[in-house]
Design a protein around this motif. Structure first.
Motif, PDB file in Angstrom:
ATOM      1  N   ASN A  58       0.827  -1.210   0.000  1.00 30.58           N
ATOM      2  CA  ASN A  58       0.000   0.000   0.000  1.00 30.58           C
ATOM      3  C   ASN A  58       0.864   1.263   0.000  1.00 30.58           C
ATOM      4  O   ASN A  58       0.541   2.235  -0.681  1.00 30.58           O
ATOM      5  CB  ASN A  58      -0.951   0.005   1.203  1.00 30.58           C
ATOM      6  N   GLN A  59       1.967   1.262   0.745  1.00 30.51           N
ATOM      7  CA  GLN A  59       2.874   2.409   0.750  1.00 30.51           C
ATOM      8  C   GLN A  59       3.513   2.607  -0.620  1.00 30.51           C
ATOM      9  O   GLN A  59       3.674   3.736  -1.077  1.00 30.51           O
ATOM     10  CB  GLN A  59       3.971   2.220   1.800  1.00 30.51           C
ATOM     11  N   ALA A  60       3.886   1.510  -1.260  1.00 32.00           N
ATOM     12  CA  ALA A  60       4.509   1.591  -2.588  1.00 32.00           C
ATOM     13  C   ALA A  60       3.523   2.108  -3.631  1.00 32.00           C
ATOM     14  O   ALA A  60       3.890   2.871  -4.524  1.00 32.00           O
ATOM     15  CB  ALA A  60       5.036   0.219  -2.998  1.00 32.00           C
ATOM     16  N   ILE A  61       2.252   1.728  -3.501  1.00 28.00           N
ATOM     17  CA  ILE A  61       1.221   2.187  -4.435  1.00 28.00           C
ATOM     18  C   ILE A  61       0.920   3.659  -4.189  1.00 28.00           C
ATOM     19  O   ILE A  61       0.853   4.459  -5.130  1.00 28.00           O
ATOM     20  CB  ILE A  61      -0.055   1.336  -4.298  1.00 28.00           C
ATOM     21  N   LYS A  62       0.745   4.018  -2.918  1.00 32.18           N
ATOM     22  CA  LYS A  62       0.382   5.394  -2.567  1.00 32.18           C
ATOM     23  C   LYS A  62       1.458   6.388  -3.002  1.00 32.18           C
ATOM     24  O   LYS A  62       1.155   7.450  -3.524  1.00 32.18           O
ATOM     25  CB  LYS A  62       0.147   5.499  -1.060  1.00 32.18           C
ATOM     26  N   GLY A  63       2.709   6.047  -2.791  1.00 33.47           N
ATOM     27  CA  GLY A  63       3.815   6.931  -3.165  1.00 33.47           C
ATOM     28  C   GLY A  63       4.253   6.780  -4.613  1.00 33.47           C
ATOM     29  O   GLY A  63       5.231   7.394  -5.021  1.00 33.47           O
ATOM     30  N   LYS A  64       3.579   5.916  -5.369  1.00 37.61           N
ATOM     31  CA  LYS A  64       3.898   5.623  -6.774  1.00 37.61           C
ATOM     32  C   LYS A  64       5.336   5.133  -6.947  1.00 37.61           C
ATOM     33  O   LYS A  64       5.945   5.293  -7.985  1.00 37.61           O
ATOM     34  CB  LYS A  64       3.643   6.844  -7.660  1.00 37.61           C
ATOM     35  N   ARG A  65       5.872   4.515  -5.895  1.00 36.66           N
ATOM     36  CA  ARG A  65       7.241   4.006  -5.953  1.00 36.66           C
ATOM     37  C   ARG A  65       7.345   2.737  -6.796  1.00 36.66           C
ATOM     38  O   ARG A  65       8.364   2.501  -7.441  1.00 36.66           O
ATOM     39  CB  ARG A  65       7.755   3.730  -4.547  1.00 36.66           C
ATOM     40  N   ASN A  76      -5.231  -0.258 -11.807  1.00 35.17           N
ATOM     41  CA  ASN A  76      -5.715  -0.660 -10.483  1.00 35.17           C
ATOM     42  C   ASN A  76      -5.993  -2.149 -10.364  1.00 35.17           C
ATOM     43  O   ASN A  76      -5.783  -2.732  -9.303  1.00 35.17           O
ATOM     44  CB  ASN A  76      -6.975   0.128 -10.119  1.00 35.17           C
ATOM     45  N   GLU A  77      -6.470  -2.783 -11.431  1.00 31.27           N
ATOM     46  CA  GLU A  77      -6.769  -4.227 -11.345  1.00 31.27           C
ATOM     47  C   GLU A  77      -5.491  -5.040 -11.144  1.00 31.27           C
ATOM     48  O   GLU A  77      -5.515  -6.093 -10.511  1.00 31.27           O
ATOM     49  CB  GLU A  77      -7.569  -4.723 -12.548  1.00 31.27           C
ATOM     50  N   VAL A  78      -4.357  -4.551 -11.643  1.00 31.31           N
ATOM     51  CA  VAL A  78      -3.081  -5.239 -11.409  1.00 31.31           C
ATOM     52  C   VAL A  78      -2.683  -5.110  -9.937  1.00 31.31           C
ATOM     53  O   VAL A  78      -2.187  -6.065  -9.338  1.00 31.31           O
ATOM     54  CB  VAL A  78      -1.980  -4.674 -12.341  1.00 31.31           C
ATOM     55  N   PHE A  79      -2.932  -3.942  -9.326  1.00 34.90           N
ATOM     56  CA  PHE A  79      -2.648  -3.761  -7.901  1.00 34.90           C
ATOM     57  C   PHE A  79      -3.462  -4.744  -7.066  1.00 34.90           C
ATOM     58  O   PHE A  79      -2.958  -5.326  -6.112  1.00 34.90           O
ATOM     59  CB  PHE A  79      -2.953  -2.332  -7.448  1.00 34.90           C
TER      60      PHE A  79
END
Length: 88
Positions: A58-65, A76-79
């Motif tokens: 979730n942190q990696a997704i939120k920060g686009k890292r 989003n479906e891949v996430f």
């Protein structure tokens, strides 16, 4: 004198902690452009490492890292699929 073996380490894209490579999960962008979870850690393509918990993802997704590490926009479906794969 016995030489010590070097233990490979990688940085988690979520929490940014250095950890032993075997403790982390690998997410790969294949040469075909597919984003997938790599359980073996040996698939060809550009990889990013993440701790095996949903909080780091979730942190990696939120920060686009994760997108920055794989150098591609991720839908989003891949996430959601990655969350399911890491939870296993």
């Amino acid at each position: 004198m016995v030489k010590k073996r070097k233990i490979p380490q990688r940085m988690c894209v979520g929490c940014k902690d250095m950890k032993i490579k075997k403790e982390l999960k690998r997410i790969v962008r294949t040469p075909e452009g597919l984003i997938a979870f790599d359980p073996t850690g040996k698939r060809s393509g550009r990889g990013a490492y993440i701790c095996p918990n949903e909080e780091c993802l979730n942190q990696a997704i939120k920060g686009k890292r994760l997108q920055k590490a794989l150098e591609v926009q991720i839908p989003n479906e891949v996430f959601e699929q990655l969350k399911n794969d890491i939870a296993k």
